[in-house]
Motif scaffolding. Structure first.
Motif, short mmCIF file in Angstrom:
data_model
loop_
_atom_site.label_atom_id
_atom_site.label_comp_id
_atom_site.label_asym_id
_atom_site.label_seq_id
_atom_site.Cartn_x
_atom_site.Cartn_y
_atom_site.Cartn_z
N ILE A 133 27.19 37.54 56.75
CA ILE A 133 27.62 38.44 55.68
C ILE A 133 28.31 37.60 54.61
N VAL A 134 27.89 37.76 53.36
CA VAL A 134 28.51 37.03 52.26
C VAL A 134 29.31 38.02 51.42
N GLU A 135 30.60 37.77 51.34
CA GLU A 135 31.53 38.64 50.61
C GLU A 135 32.19 37.88 49.47
N ASP A 136 32.52 38.60 48.42
CA ASP A 136 33.29 38.01 47.34
C ASP A 136 34.76 37.93 47.75
N ILE A 137 35.28 39.04 48.29
CA ILE A 137 36.71 39.10 48.62
C ILE A 137 36.94 40.01 49.82
N ILE A 138 37.89 39.62 50.65
CA ILE A 138 38.34 40.47 51.74
C ILE A 138 39.75 40.90 51.40
N ALA A 164 33.37 34.40 53.09
CA ALA A 164 34.01 35.06 51.96
C ALA A 164 34.61 34.01 51.04
N LEU A 165 34.39 34.18 49.75
CA LEU A 165 35.00 33.25 48.81
C LEU A 165 36.51 33.42 48.81
N LEU A 166 36.97 34.67 48.80
CA LEU A 166 38.40 34.95 48.69
C LEU A 166 38.87 35.85 49.82
N ARG A 167 40.12 35.65 50.23
CA ARG A 167 40.74 36.52 51.22
C ARG A 167 42.20 36.70 50.83
N LYS A 168 42.66 37.96 50.94
CA LYS A 168 44.07 38.28 50.67
C LYS A 168 44.77 38.58 51.99
N PRO A 169 45.35 37.58 52.63
CA PRO A 169 45.99 37.80 53.93
C PRO A 169 47.08 38.88 53.90
N GLU A 170 47.84 38.96 52.79
CA GLU A 170 48.93 39.94 52.70
C GLU A 170 48.42 41.37 52.61
N ALA A 171 47.18 41.56 52.19
CA ALA A 171 46.62 42.90 52.03
C ALA A 171 45.92 43.41 53.28
N ALA A 172 45.70 42.53 54.25
CA ALA A 172 44.93 42.89 55.44
C ALA A 172 45.57 44.03 56.22
N ARG A 173 44.73 45.01 56.55
CA ARG A 173 45.17 46.14 57.37
C ARG A 173 44.56 46.09 58.76
N VAL A 174 43.52 45.25 58.90
CA VAL A 174 42.89 45.04 60.20
C VAL A 174 42.61 43.55 60.37
N GLU A 175 42.55 43.11 61.61
CA GLU A 175 42.28 41.70 61.93
C GLU A 175 40.77 41.49 61.96
N ILE A 176 40.29 40.54 61.17
CA ILE A 176 38.86 40.22 61.15
C ILE A 176 38.72 38.71 61.25
N ASP A 177 37.83 38.29 62.14
CA ASP A 177 37.56 36.87 62.29
C ASP A 177 36.55 36.47 61.21
N VAL A 222 32.41 26.39 47.03
CA VAL A 222 31.13 26.99 47.43
C VAL A 222 30.21 25.90 47.99
N SER A 223 30.19 24.73 47.39
CA SER A 223 29.38 23.62 47.90
C SER A 223 29.84 23.20 49.29
N GLU A 224 31.14 23.13 49.48
CA GLU A 224 31.69 22.77 50.79
C GLU A 224 31.28 23.81 51.85
N TYR A 253 34.00 31.55 57.60
CA TYR A 253 34.03 30.70 56.40
C TYR A 253 34.84 31.38 55.31
N VAL A 254 35.97 30.76 54.94
CA VAL A 254 36.82 31.30 53.88
C VAL A 254 36.99 30.23 52.81
N GLY A 255 36.73 30.62 51.57
CA GLY A 255 36.92 29.69 50.47
C GLY A 255 38.39 29.49 50.17
N PHE A 256 39.05 30.58 49.76
CA PHE A 256 40.45 30.50 49.35
C PHE A 256 41.23 31.71 49.86
N ASP A 257 42.42 31.47 50.36
CA ASP A 257 43.38 32.56 50.59
C ASP A 257 44.18 32.69 49.30
N ILE A 258 44.27 33.92 48.79
CA ILE A 258 44.93 34.15 47.51
C ILE A 258 46.04 35.19 47.66
N PRO A 259 46.96 35.23 46.70
CA PRO A 259 48.03 36.24 46.75
C PRO A 259 47.46 37.64 46.57
#
Length: 184
Positions: A101-106, A131-144, A24-26, A147-153
């Motif tokens: 836009i500040v999101e917890d998870i995408i 967004a702090l978290l993003r789940k690339p495997e769950a994505a159903r649409v492409e969004i640019d 978050v600091s970064e 700022y992404v904190g972590f890609d998670i399973p």
């Protein structure tokens, strides 16, 4: 103080307090550098983004305004349909302004895609996503996402604002919820 024991419903801790704080600091430093000439209005998406928004705003060394939206997506259980309604709209006018836009998870991205379209229709100078978290495997649409904190399973995670049935939001870490809690 780091927490050594986790909640009994947590299978494992995915991201601990220290990892979250450092990321978050970064992100805050990057945002401050990118928007040094024209600070953005931070738009938090309720309820999940409360923790991220509060911590992130404190790391951005600029005068930033904060506002909130609450949106609800229709769907079954934990799945989003992308059909969205606004429960709480912005108080501020964003015409001609930089919006972040500040999101917890995408997750699927469907609700966020709708939100981006909605906010862009209001005439802002720019609209970006942090967004702090993003789940690339769950994505159903492409969004640019700028700022992404972590890609998670693609696992069901709770804590640091993320909930299951309105519980667990106050955990200071992100953990994987035991399947036995949400599957009968």
């Amino acid at each position: 103080m780091p927490q050594t024991h986790h909640h009994p419903d947590v299978e494992r801790v995915l991201l601990d307090e220290q990892q979250i704080r450092e990321k978050v600091s970064e992100l805050g430093r990057r945002i401050a550098a990118d928007y040094a000439d024209e600070p953005p209005i931070l738009v938090g998406v309720l309820k999940g983004a409360v923790m991220v928004m509060a911590d992130l705003a404190r790391t951005i060394d600029l005068d930033v305004e904060m506002d909130w939206m609450a949106v609800s997506s229709y769907g079954s259980g934990t799945k989003s349909s992308g059909v969205v309604r606004i429960l709480k709209d912005l108080s501020a006018d964003i015409d001609g302004r930089n919006v972040l836009i500040v999101e917890d998870i995408i997750d699927s991205g469907l609700t966020l895609k709708w939100l981006l379209s909605n906010l862009r229709s209001r005439g802002p100078k720019s609209v970006e996503v942090a967004a702090l978290l993003r789940k690339p495997e769950a994505a159903r649409v492409e969004i640019d996402v700028k700022y992404v904190g972590f890609d998670i399973p693609n696992e069901f995670v709770i804590g640091y604002g993320l909930d299951y049935a309105e519980a667990y939001r106050n955990l200071p870490y992100v953990g994987v919820l035991k399947r036995s809690v949400y599957e009968d």
